[in-house]
Write a protein that holds these residues in place. Structure first.
Motif, PDB file in Angstrom:
ATOM      1  N   UNK A  75       6.980   6.110 -11.445  1.00 48.80           N
ATOM      2  CA  UNK A  75       7.147   4.679 -11.129  1.00 48.80           C
ATOM      3  C   UNK A  75       5.864   3.923 -11.487  1.00 48.80           C
ATOM      4  N   UNK A  76       5.989   2.621 -11.584  1.00 44.62           N
ATOM      5  CA  UNK A  76       4.834   1.780 -11.914  1.00 44.62           C
ATOM      6  C   UNK A  76       4.200   1.299 -10.602  1.00 44.62           C
ATOM      7  N   UNK A  77       2.979   1.737 -10.354  1.00 45.27           N
ATOM      8  CA  UNK A  77       2.334   1.391  -9.072  1.00 45.27           C
ATOM      9  C   UNK A  77       1.360   0.204  -9.207  1.00 45.27           C
ATOM     10  N   UNK A  78       1.457  -0.508 -10.326  1.00 41.73           N
ATOM     11  CA  UNK A  78       0.588  -1.673 -10.522  1.00 41.73           C
ATOM     12  C   UNK A  78       0.765  -2.646  -9.342  1.00 41.73           C
ATOM     13  N   UNK A  79      -0.352  -3.092  -8.801  1.00 45.59           N
ATOM     14  CA  UNK A  79      -0.295  -4.082  -7.707  1.00 45.59           C
ATOM     15  C   UNK A  79      -0.164  -3.444  -6.331  1.00 45.59           C
ATOM     16  N   UNK A  80      -0.042  -2.106  -6.289  1.00 42.43           N
ATOM     17  CA  UNK A  80       0.058  -1.426  -4.977  1.00 42.43           C
ATOM     18  C   UNK A  80      -1.276  -0.715  -4.726  1.00 42.43           C
ATOM     19  N   UNK A  81      -1.863  -0.959  -3.570  1.00 42.53           N
ATOM     20  CA  UNK A  81      -3.128  -0.283  -3.244  1.00 42.53           C
ATOM     21  C   UNK A  81      -2.813   1.175  -2.893  1.00 42.53           C
ATOM     22  N   UNK A  96       0.857  -1.199   0.000  1.00 44.36           N
ATOM     23  CA  UNK A  96       0.000   0.000   0.000  1.00 44.36           C
ATOM     24  C   UNK A  96       0.892   1.247   0.000  1.00 44.36           C
ATOM     25  N   UNK A  97       0.436   2.278  -0.709  1.00 45.58           N
ATOM     26  CA  UNK A  97       1.213   3.529  -0.750  1.00 45.58           C
ATOM     27  C   UNK A  97       0.265   4.715  -0.708  1.00 45.58           C
ATOM     28  N   UNK A  98       0.760   5.824  -0.155  1.00 42.94           N
ATOM     29  CA  UNK A  98      -0.097   7.014  -0.092  1.00 42.94           C
ATOM     30  C   UNK A  98       0.571   8.198  -0.782  1.00 42.94           C
ATOM     31  N   UNK A  99      -0.280   9.087  -1.300  1.00 40.25           N
ATOM     32  CA  UNK A  99       0.174  10.375  -1.848  1.00 40.25           C
ATOM     33  C   UNK A  99      -0.978  11.349  -1.645  1.00 40.25           C
ATOM     34  N   UNK A 100      -0.648  12.648  -1.744  1.00 38.59           N
ATOM     35  CA  UNK A 100      -1.707  13.652  -1.569  1.00 38.59           C
ATOM     36  C   UNK A 100      -2.697  13.594  -2.711  1.00 38.59           C
ATOM     37  N   UNK A 101      -2.159  13.555  -3.934  1.00 44.57           N
ATOM     38  CA  UNK A 101      -2.993  13.673  -5.130  1.00 44.57           C
ATOM     39  C   UNK A 101      -2.894  12.372  -5.928  1.00 44.57           C
ATOM     40  N   UNK A 102      -3.928  11.558  -5.840  1.00 48.04           N
ATOM     41  CA  UNK A 102      -3.872  10.239  -6.488  1.00 48.04           C
ATOM     42  C   UNK A 102      -4.014  10.336  -8.005  1.00 48.04           C
ATOM     43  N   UNK A 103      -4.399  11.543  -8.483  1.00 47.38           N
ATOM     44  CA  UNK A 103      -4.556  11.688  -9.951  1.00 47.38           C
ATOM     45  C   UNK A 103      -3.234  12.051 -10.630  1.00 47.38           C
TER      46      UNK A 103
END
Ligand code: NDP
Ligand code: HSE
Length: 441
Positions: free
Chosen positions: A53-59, A41-48
Motif C-alpha cells: 500500500x502507499x503510506x505517503x502522508x501517514x506517520x 499514524x500507522x505501526x509495523x514491526x519492521x519499518x524497512x
C-alpha cells in the motif's frame, strides 16, 4: 468538518488493504460517513519492509503504544493479530477514550467480555465486523438485520484457508501441505496456520456468532473443535458417491436443553447451496423463526475483502461518534444486562447423523455383526456401501461405508467402541458427522 483521525496498528495483509481501500474510495466513503476518515499514524514491526500500500502522508512508527497514546487519534484500528499484545493495546486505547475497530477474532472470542465491559464503562465503541467471515457483513446482519427473529441455528464455512484446502484437494487432487503454503502466500492463513486447519480460527468466529445470535456471553473454551487434517481423499470421494460434500462447518444450534457449539468436518447434501461454496469463499446459513433460512456468501479472507469490513466499521463508528453511548447498537447485539446463561451442551449430548467407514475382513456375518451393534443402541442406518479392497498382505478385506440417522453422540461413541472390538474389524472406525441443513430443521 475535520476528518476523523485514525491510528492503524499493523500494515500487513489487512492493514495494507485498509490503507488502499480508504485511499481509493475516500471521497465516496466521506459522503457516506458525513466526514473524511484519515489514517494519520500507522505501526509495523519492521519499518524497512516494502509495503503493497502507499503510506505517503501517514506517520509510521515501530511502537504501537505511540498510536494508542496519541491524543490526536480518535479511532484505533487493531490489525496486528494474536491475543496478548493486541489485548494490551486495545485495553489501553479504550482507557484513553478511543474507539476501536478490529479484525481480530481470537481477541474478541477470548477477551471480548472484558473488552466490551471496559468499552461500556468508557462510552466507546468496539467494532469487529471483519473478525467473522472476512468481507461478508454477517455481524451487522445478525445483530441488526435479523433483530426481529429468534435465531434457531446457524451453520457456516467460516475459515477461508480450510475451505481453499478442501476444494483444491477435491478438485485438483493437490497435496494438503502444498495448498496450505499457497494460502499462506496469498495472505489468507493465520500467523499460526494450525489455527486454520485445526478449526481454532473457526471456533473463535463461531463463539462470536453464537453470542450475537443467542444473547449469551462469549464462551470460546466451550466450543467443540475438530480440524480437517484427518480427512482423506477416500472419504471425500465416498461422500460424493453418496450425494454429499465434506465441508468444515461451524454450527451453533439452540435446543430445548442448551446450545450446541461445534466446529468439525461435516457431510452435507450436495444439492445445498452451501455445499457448493468453494475456495477461499465463506458462507453462513442463518435460520430465524420469522425469516426462515437465509444464506450469506462472500470472500472469507484476503486483503481488500477484509478491508471492506474494516472500513465499513470505520464508517459506522464515525457516523455515531456524537450519539449518546446508551443509544448505540450493543456490542453483542443484546443489551449487556440482558445476556442469558443458557448452558452450552457437551458434545455427548449433541444429536447428529453420521458417516462411518470401517475396514473388515471379507468373511460371512461381518455386516450382520456391525448392524446388530447399531441396532442394540437404537441407531438406524440410512445407507450402506461395501467395497472389496485387498489389504497390504493381499488378503481380501472390504471397506464398509454407512450413513446413519440422527443419534446422540454418546450412543455413537459406544457403538464405535463395540464395532472396533469385533474380531473381523481391522483398524479404527472413521466417523464424520452429517447434517441435512434443511429449512425444516
Ligand atoms: P499480517 O501478519 O499480514 O500483519 C500483521 C501486522 O502487524 C504486520 O504489519 C506486522 O508488522 C504487525 N505486527 C505483528 N506483530 C507485531 C508486534 N509484535 N508488534 C508490532 N507490530 C506487529 O496479519 P493479517 O493482516 O493477515 O491479520 C491481521 C488481523 O486480521 C489478525 O487478527 C487476523 O486474524 C485478522 N484477519 C485476517 C484476515 C486475512 O485474510 N489475512 C481476514 C480476517 C481477519 P510487519 O509487517 O512489520 O511484520
Ligand atoms: N485465516 C482466516 C481464514 C482469515 O482463512 O479464514 C480470515 O478470518
Amino acid at each position: 468538518m475535520e476528518p476523523v483521525k485514525v491510528g492503524l496498528l499493523g500494515l500487513g495483509t489487512v492493514g495494507g488493504g485498509t490503507v488502499s481501500v480508504l485511499a481509493r474510495n475516500g471521497a465516496e466513503i466521506a459522503r457516506r460517513a458525513g466526514r473524511g476518515i484519515k489514517i494519520v499514524q500507522a505501526s509495523a514491526r519492521d519499518l524497512k519492509k516494502s509495503r503493497r500500500c502507499d503510506t505517503t502522508g501517514i506517520k509510521l512508527t515501530a511502537d504501537p503504544f505511540a498510536i494508542v497514546n496519541n491524543p490526536e487519534i480518535q479511532i484505533v484500528v487493531e490489525l496486528i493479530g494474536g491475543d496478548s499484545l493486541a489485548r494490551e493495546l486495545v485495553m489501553q486505547a479504550i482507557q484513553n477514550g478511543k474507539h476501536v475497530v478490529t479484525a481480530n477474532k481470537a481477541l474478541i472470542a477470548k477477551h471480548g467480555n472484558e473488552i466490551f465491559a471496559a468499552a461500556r464503562a468508557k462510552g466507546v465503541m468496539v467494532a469487529f465486523e471483519a473478525a467473522v467471515a472476512g468481507g461478508i457483513p454477517i455481524i451487522k446482519t445478525i445483530r441488526e438485520g435479523l433483530a426481529g427473529n429468534q435465531i434457531q441455528w446457524l451453520a457456516g464455512i467460516i475459515n477461508g484457508t480450510g475451505n481453499f484446502i478442501l476444494t483444491e484437494m477435491r478438485d485438483k487432487g493437490r497435496d494438503f501441505g502444498d495448498v496450505l503454503a499457497e494460502a499462506q502466500a496469498l495472505g489468507y492463513a493465520e500467523a499460526d496456520p494450525t489455527f486454520d486447519v485445526e478449526g481454532i480460527d473457526a471456533a473463535h468466529k463461531l463463539t462470536i456468532l453464537a453470542s450475537i445470535a443467542f444473547g449469551i456471553p462469549l464462551q470460546f473454551s466451550k466450543v467443540y473443535t475438530e480440524g480437517i487434517t484427518r480427512i482423506t481423499r477416500e472419504d471425500v470421494s465416498n461422500a460424493e458417491e453418496l450425494g454429499y460434500r465434506i465441508k468444515h462447518l461451524g454450527i451453533a444450534r439452540r435446543t430445548a436443553t442448551g446450545i450446541e457449539l461445534r466446529v468439525h468436518p461435516t457431510l452435507i447434501p450436495h444439492r445445498r447451496l452451501i455445499a457448493n461454496v468453494d475456495g477461499v469463499m465463506n458462507a453462513v446459513l442463518v435460520k430465524g423463526d420469522a425469516v426462515g433460512p437465509t444464506l450469506f456468501y462472500g470472500a472469507g479472507a484476503g486483503a481488500e475483502p477484509t478491508a471492506s469490513a474494516v472500513v465499513a466499521d470505520l464508517v459506522d463508528v464515525t457516523r455515531t461518534l456524537t450519539t449518546d453511548p446508551e443509544n448505540r447498537v450493543p456490542h453483542l447485539a443484546f443489551q449487556a444486562d440482558a445476556l442469558t446463561d443458557v448452558p452450552i451442551l457437551s458434545m455427548d449430548e449433541v444429536e447428529t447423523a453420521y458417516y462411518l467407514r470401517m475396514q473388515a475382513l471379507d468373511q460371512p456375518g461381518v455386516l450382520a455383526d456391525v448392524t446388530r451393534v447399531l441396532a442394540d443402541l437404537q441407531i438406524s442406518i440410512e445407507a450402506i456401501i461395501q467395497k472389496e479392497s485387498p489389504d497390504e498382505d493381499g488378503d481380501s478385506t472390504a471397506s464398509i461405508i454407512m450413513l446413519t440417522h440422527r443419534v446422540r453422540e454418546r450412543a455413537m461413541k459406544q457403538a464405535i467402541e463395540r464395532i472396533q472390538a469385533l474380531p473381523a474389524i481391522t483398524g479404527d472406525v472413521v466417523r464424520i458427522r452429517m447434517e441435512q441443513l434443511s429449512s425444516k430443521q
